[in-house]
Design a protein around this motif. Sequence first.
Motif, PDB file in Angstrom:
ATOM      1  N   VAL A   1       0.839  -1.203   0.000  1.00  0.00           N
ATOM      2  CA  VAL A   1       0.000   0.000   0.000  1.00  0.00           C
ATOM      3  C   VAL A   1       0.870   1.247   0.000  1.00  0.00           C
ATOM      4  N   GLY A   2       1.910   1.227   0.826  1.00  0.00           N
ATOM      5  CA  GLY A   2       2.806   2.381   0.891  1.00  0.00           C
ATOM      6  C   GLY A   2       3.510   2.641  -0.421  1.00  0.00           C
ATOM      7  N   PHE A   3       3.954   1.575  -1.084  1.00  0.00           N
ATOM      8  CA  PHE A   3       4.641   1.743  -2.369  1.00  0.00           C
ATOM      9  C   PHE A   3       3.688   2.257  -3.438  1.00  0.00           C
ATOM     10  N   PHE A   4       2.475   1.668  -3.522  1.00  0.00           N
ATOM     11  CA  PHE A   4       1.502   2.119  -4.509  1.00  0.00           C
ATOM     12  C   PHE A   4       1.116   3.577  -4.274  1.00  0.00           C
ATOM     13  N   SER A   5       0.961   3.951  -3.009  1.00  0.00           N
ATOM     14  CA  SER A   5       0.590   5.325  -2.684  1.00  0.00           C
ATOM     15  C   SER A   5       1.699   6.297  -3.075  1.00  0.00           C
ATOM     16  N   GLU A   6       2.925   5.949  -2.743  1.00  0.00           N
ATOM     17  CA  GLU A   6       4.061   6.814  -3.090  1.00  0.00           C
ATOM     18  C   GLU A   6       4.195   6.936  -4.606  1.00  0.00           C
ATOM     19  N   LEU A   7       4.026   5.807  -5.297  1.00  0.00           N
ATOM     20  CA  LEU A   7       4.115   5.833  -6.750  1.00  0.00           C
ATOM     21  C   LEU A   7       2.975   6.657  -7.346  1.00  0.00           C
ATOM     22  N   GLY A   8       1.768   6.531  -6.762  1.00  0.00           N
ATOM     23  CA  GLY A   8       0.637   7.317  -7.244  1.00  0.00           C
ATOM     24  C   GLY A   8       0.846   8.804  -7.055  1.00  0.00           C
ATOM     25  N   LYS A   9       1.403   9.185  -5.908  1.00  0.00           N
ATOM     26  CA  LYS A   9       1.694  10.600  -5.646  1.00  0.00           C
ATOM     27  C   LYS A   9       2.694  11.141  -6.661  1.00  0.00           C
ATOM     28  N   LEU A  10       3.729  10.369  -6.941  1.00  0.00           N
ATOM     29  CA  LEU A  10       4.737  10.806  -7.901  1.00  0.00           C
ATOM     30  C   LEU A  10       4.153  10.869  -9.315  1.00  0.00           C
ATOM     31  N   LEU A  11       3.341   9.868  -9.665  1.00  0.00           N
ATOM     32  CA  LEU A  11       2.747   9.861 -11.003  1.00  0.00           C
ATOM     33  C   LEU A  11       1.757  11.006 -11.188  1.00  0.00           C
ATOM     34  N   LEU A  12       1.042  11.358 -10.126  1.00  0.00           N
ATOM     35  CA  LEU A  12       0.128  12.493 -10.202  1.00  0.00           C
ATOM     36  C   LEU A  12       0.887  13.763 -10.574  1.00  0.00           C
ATOM     37  N   MET A  13       2.023  13.992  -9.925  1.00  0.00           N
ATOM     38  CA  MET A  13       2.824  15.174 -10.214  1.00  0.00           C
ATOM     39  C   MET A  13       3.569  15.039 -11.544  1.00  0.00           C
ATOM     40  N   PHE A  14       3.965  13.797 -11.859  1.00  0.00           N
ATOM     41  CA  PHE A  14       4.667  13.564 -13.128  1.00  0.00           C
ATOM     42  C   PHE A  14       3.780  13.928 -14.310  1.00  0.00           C
ATOM     43  N   PHE A  15       2.549  13.446 -14.313  1.00  0.00           N
ATOM     44  CA  PHE A  15       1.650  13.741 -15.427  1.00  0.00           C
ATOM     45  C   PHE A  15       1.184  15.191 -15.399  1.00  0.00           C
ATOM     46  N   ALA A  16       1.227  15.817 -14.225  1.00  0.00           N
ATOM     47  CA  ALA A  16       0.955  17.255 -14.172  1.00  0.00           C
ATOM     48  C   ALA A  16       2.016  18.000 -14.980  1.00  0.00           C
ATOM     49  N   GLY A  17       3.274  17.591 -14.820  1.00  0.00           N
ATOM     50  CA  GLY A  17       4.341  18.195 -15.611  1.00  0.00           C
ATOM     51  C   GLY A  17       4.293  17.792 -17.066  1.00  0.00           C
ATOM     52  N   PHE A  18       3.924  16.524 -17.322  1.00  0.00           N
ATOM     53  CA  PHE A  18       3.901  16.015 -18.691  1.00  0.00           C
ATOM     54  C   PHE A  18       2.777  16.635 -19.507  1.00  0.00           C
ATOM     55  N   GLU A  19       1.692  17.033 -18.829  1.00  0.00           N
ATOM     56  CA  GLU A  19       0.555  17.622 -19.538  1.00  0.00           C
ATOM     57  C   GLU A  19       0.761  19.106 -19.848  1.00  0.00           C
ATOM     58  N   VAL A  20       1.801  19.695 -19.278  1.00  0.00           N
ATOM     59  CA  VAL A  20       2.033  21.118 -19.506  1.00  0.00           C
ATOM     60  C   VAL A  20       2.395  21.368 -20.960  1.00  0.00           C
ATOM     61  N   ASN A  21       1.708  22.325 -21.572  1.00  0.00           N
ATOM     62  CA  ASN A  21       2.043  22.746 -22.922  1.00  0.00           C
ATOM     63  C   ASN A  21       3.333  23.566 -22.850  1.00  0.00           C
TER      64      ASN A  21
END
Length: 415
Positions: free
Chosen positions: A60-80
Amino acid sequence: MEFFSHLPILTSFALTLMLTLVLPNLMERLHLPRPVGYILAGVLLGPNVLAILNPDGKVVGFFSELGKLLLMFFAGFEVNIAQFQRARNKAATFGILTFACPFIFAFGLAAALGYSNNACAVIGSILASHTLLGLPIVKDRGLMNLEATVVTVGATLLTDMLSIFVLAVCVPIHVRGFEPLGVLETIIWLAIYVPGIVIGLSWLVERLLRVFGTSRVSSALIMLVVMAAAAQVAEWIGMEGIIGAFLAGVSLKRAFGEFRSDDSLEIMSQALFIPVFFITAGFLVDFKVFFGTLAHQPLLVLGVLAALFGGKWLAAEAAGRLLGYNRQDRDLMFSLTIPQVAATLAVALVAYSTMNAAKERLIDQAMLNATVVLVIVSSLVGLILTQRAAGLVKKEPARAVSEEAVLTDVPSKAE
């Protein structure tokens, strides 16, 4: 609820998936944001209700940490990228304001309640950052390229960096006293790290894509490796991993400008990892702590909430008017900057666990409890307001067309 805590792991996994399927759809039928359903699932699955999931479990801890990072990662990736380059000064303006306003309000509140100056600065940094929980809502509405969204996403990077920087300065002061060299070292690392990630990783990823190809498997693995590496380096130099993940997203966006990226990783992230991150936020809902803090520390809780909402609203209004945005854009900027989860919890938990030689904590239990209340209230209110604000912005087709027209002369690929 002892029966549920001993369920087979696959049964627990199936129940978790079922709730993450049913509750978000139920929230949509009630005209509430989907992430509210994930948080509610976390309340039910967490230790305070059914205890199906173990908050301290490694998976659970690993999935949560990965989800938090992916949330911010795709926030950066979606930036025009082209639009972000045009809006970087505006993002910096909003970032400074949306950090400074709640920071000042929270610092004043903490000083009035008798906290030390060092603790006041940390409490200010806890409220000054924000987590883009509402970003999936904005994406679903097709507003990721809206300038107000781009500016807010860029401002998030600045607020999180400033929040972690304040913590990095205050922790050694609390433990050992003020050390000018330590502060200078943190500034130097930031000056090296940010351009190094944005420029260096873009160069590296372009070459990795040419060597390993752009198949689904190769693209997804390159994304994960680069994100994890950037986040790990950020933690090594004393920053939060979410900053590295966001910068990695921006870097890959620049690199993938010459290649057609695959969305397989994003689909898996939205289906599993990011929901688990929201679910773990629901674990924090301990009704005894929640109502106990409200009953015994009402002024502290109300003051913290007022400092957050007042500071973020003032920043969005001031920056929005200064930058020429209309009411709908300002409301969207305000709503996106309300939720307090990732950097907020990171700063609060580190500050609470930090003790000096006299065994005094940097922040006390009362402030930690108030932070938990802040996370719950700000997440729910922020998501609801984001849903409403995004709906209003979507009703302006004329503006959307004009914004696209502005970008027609800008190359779609990263320079």
